[in-house]
Scaffold this active site. Structure first.
Site, PDB file in Angstrom:
ATOM      1  CG  ASP A   1      -4.365   2.247  -7.601  1.00  0.00           C
ATOM      2  OD1 ASP A   1      -3.143   2.283  -7.408  1.00  0.00           O
ATOM      3  OD2 ASP A   1      -4.657   1.183  -7.548  1.00  0.00           O
TER       4      ASP A   1
ATOM      5  CD  GLU B   1     -10.140  -2.379  -6.598  1.00  0.00           C
ATOM      6  OE1 GLU B   1      -9.122  -2.459  -5.946  1.00  0.00           O
ATOM      7  OE2 GLU B   1     -10.590  -3.110  -7.372  1.00  0.00           O
TER       8      GLU B   1
ATOM      9  NE  ARG C   1      -2.611  -7.446  -0.138  1.00  0.00           N
ATOM     10  CZ  ARG C   1      -3.181  -8.083  -0.881  1.00  0.00           C
ATOM     11  NH1 ARG C   1      -4.038  -9.100  -0.899  1.00  0.00           N
ATOM     12  NH2 ARG C   1      -3.088  -7.827  -2.210  1.00  0.00           N
TER      13      ARG C   1
ATOM     14  CD  GLU D   1       0.060  -5.992  -2.393  1.00  0.00           C
ATOM     15  OE1 GLU D   1      -0.770  -5.611  -1.497  1.00  0.00           O
ATOM     16  OE2 GLU D   1       0.027  -5.518  -3.345  1.00  0.00           O
TER      17      GLU D   1
END
Length: 653
Positions: free
Chosen positions: A384, A552, A238, A234
């Site tokens: 993913d 998405e 980010r 993360e």
């Protein structure tokens, strides 16, 4: 003079026809059900005759009142009926004989004759409402301006979202818009500020850029040096990704306006400070790699003492370990230090050696053994972005030599596995979706699809054309049969992802959907929108009907619009934005997640995720804008939507 019932009927018909002819029907109603027969060819004789009759009437009645004109029409009609009716079938004979059916017949014949004489010119096709007319009948420049106006609506939404964060949560990771306070769920590094910065630069929101930069320059280094545990994945996608993207877009790395298609916002942005902070953070994050006994990094890092450790269960997510390379590669490029890219690329080199199921991999891996754990295969959470970064890292580095071609080969093999093992169609309407294999390829198939899987249409399209339009790729004979198959799957899946929105009462997608398939309905309730064609195909379970403002689907709409140039993707994106505006906007500032997208009004969750500003609104803004802004053949977007430039120089490994 007494009139017969037939004459009374004709008079009423004439008066009605005259009233109709002088009063306009409601807008967009009169021609909705027009008949193609109205456009049949008329002979030149009829055209000339009608023109002469019309001109004579116009000349003789030019000074008449409406009443006189109607009287003239009535007299002419009655005269015509008297002169042309059959002597054997007079109205009086019909009445005296009580032949009601005969009366109806002659009324019909009389009306028919009048229709033939006073036939109006054919009506025009139905008019579109103003918005649609502008979209489909205007010039290319007018269409561009039309979408720019909608793009401005996205910018207004971004400013509103930022205003809530700035007023109630500045310096916290995220805003809780309902309770008007901040919360730290991502390590306390002000994640919303950094996630939003490159969005503000792209939009030209100068005031927000300056506010964000002021906080970063004065607060972020101190936060990094004093904060404790953060998640490697993360924080990389980010914070590190956000810093590096803003560095590039603000003029770092010798970028020019022509490279990115936007006026660079240099006011208040010090790109050298952004790079300095990125290097400081990158050095601390490297401990996750160097502390692990295998090439698989630990999942958690303690920033202040530069240490790292695995998650409590000892495992790392496959997607988290393999979704770090774009950021670390670019940090190596701009810093001149190969260590960042070297450590990150070892992960993918290790994945290359591991056993797979037709290119597909389980969602957990152990940093202690370097092996996969369990058999669960899915393209939703924890799986993913492994597939996303296979193709994106190859695109980023494809000009560095052939040594990274294994990434493209792994990607192609994985997409073949997706098509063979995971793609199914729902019943009764046949939506194409991607399911899961919770117990591996030999176990049962689950018709479950996370909203997260909606990254895949964009990734498939990007992998097929490498960022150029389909038209250009076809002109250059660059598309293989497999590329075309992936493009078709991309478009089918994008439709499914949009229908996951359209099937609900709010027009916003649930976090997870199940699909009705032969022998397994998946369980759950419908989305609530009974007018949806796919109401019986998509099912939603109670625990899955929330919406987190995820990006998405709009990400894939953006990529597919750039590649296919099909305007429907913009229309779908606009519908999604309108639903966000209607149901998630908080008047005091910010937007909130929803607890149930199937209910009206929807119950709300008190959270605005950082990715709403960093991804969702950014992709919508780019979807409605010009294609030369952050072009896909010059940039690759990390999994948090931070655009990084495609490299032409080799990153040492």
């Amino acid at each position: 003079m007494a009139t017969t019932p037939l004459q009374q009927t004709v008079i009423a018909y004439i008066l009605h026809a005259a009233q109709t002819s002088v009063s306009s029907l409601p807008y967009s109603v009169q021609d909705v059900h027009y008949d193609n027969a109205k456009f049949r060819h008329r002979s030149p004789f009829k055209v000339i005759t009608q023109a002469l009759i019309t001109s004579r009437i116009r000349y003789s009645c030019g000074g008449c009142s409406i009443v006189k004109f109607l009287m003239l029409l009535m007299i002419m009609g009655l005269t015509y009926l008297v002169m042309h009716r059959s002597p054997d079938h007079s109205a009086s004979n019909v009445l005296s004989n009580g032949a009601v059916n005969g009366e109806h017949k002659y009324v019909k014949e009389g009306v028919s004759r009048i229709r033939k004489i006073w036939r109006k010119p054919p009506r025009l096709p139905p008019q579109l409402p103003p918005d649609e007319e502008r979209n489909f009948r205007s010039s290319p420049e007018e269409q561009r301006l039309y979408w720019v106006s909608r793009q401005q609506k996205v910018k207004e939404a971004f400013i509103h979202a930022w205003s809530g964060y700035r007023d109630y949560a500045m310096g916290y990771d995220e805003l809780m818009p309902l309770s008007r306070r901040g919360t730290d769920g991502l390590g306390g590094l002000g994640a919303t500020i950094i996630d939003s910065l490159d969005t503000a630069i792209i939009m030209g929101a100068d005031e927000i850029v300056m506010e964000a930069m002021s906080w970063i320059e004065n607060k972020l280094i101190e936060r990094i040096e004093k904060k404790g545990q953060v998640n490697l994945f993360e924080t990389t996608i980010r914070v590190l990704g956000g810093l590096l993207s803003a560095y590039h877009l603000s003029g770092g790395d010798n970028v020019t306006t022509g490279d990115i298609g936007i006026p660079m916002t240099l006011k208040g942005v010090k790109s050298d400070i952004l790079l300095e902070i990125a290097k400081n953070l990158g050095d601390r994050l490297l401990s996750a790699f160097t502390s692990s006994p295998t090439p698989i990094p630990f999942s958690d890092v303690v920033l202040h003492d530069r240490s790292a450790h695995p998650a409590p269960d000892g495992l790392s997510s496959t997607s988290e370990a393999s979704t770090l390379q774009l950021e670390f590669n670019y940090l190596s490029k701009v810093s001149g230090d190969p260590k960042y890219g070297s450590e990150a690329m070892k992960v993918l080199e290790h994945f290359r050696t591991l056993p797979k199921v037709e290119g597909l991999v389980p969602i957990y891996i152990s940093p202690h053994t370097g092996q996969f754990n369990g058999e669960n295969i899915r393209l939703g959470s924890r799986g993913d972005s492994y597939y996303e970064y296979l193709i994106k890292v190859w695109i980023q580095q494809r000009n560095s030599g052939s040594q990274l071609n294994y990434l493209y080969e792994m990607y192609e093999e994985a997409m073949r596995g997706v098509r063979h093992l995971l793609v199914r169609k729902s019943i009764p309407k046949g939506l194409v979706f991607v399911g899961e294999l919770p117990y591996g390829s030999k176990g049962a198939f689950s018709p479950k699809m996370d909203h997260l899987v909606c990254f895949l249409p964009g990734t498939l399209a990007l992998g097929a054309t490498k960022g150029i339009t389909r038209k250009k790729a076809e002109e250059r004979n660059l598309l293989t049969p497999e590329d075309l198959e992936n493009l078709k799957l991309a478009e089918d899946l994008a439709k499914t992802c949009f229908e996951m929105y359209a099937v609900t009462s709010t027009g916003l997608a649930p976090e997870i959907a199940y699909f009705h398939v032969e022998g397994d309905s998946g369980g759950g309730l419908d989305g609530g929108n009974k007018s949806s064609e796919y109401i019986d195909d998509i099912l939603i379970k109670h625990n899955d009907h929330h919406n987190l403002l995820r990006p998405e689907t709009v990400e894939s709409l953006f990529v597919l619009h750039r590649i296919t140039e099909d305007p429907k993707y913009r229309e779908w994106g606009w519908q999604i934005l309108e639903a966000f505006e209607k149901y998630t906007k908080v008047d005091s500032g910010g937007y909130t997640s929803l607890d149930d997208v199937t209910a009206i009004p929807p119950p709300k969750r008190d959270k605005m995720e950082t990715f709403f500003l960093g991804e969702t609104l950014k992709y919508l803004y780019l979807l409605f804008g010009d294609d030369h802004v952050v072009p896909l053949d010059k940039f690759v977007f990390n999994t948090e939507a931070h655009p990084l430039p495609i490299s032409w120089s080799k990153v040492s490994a």
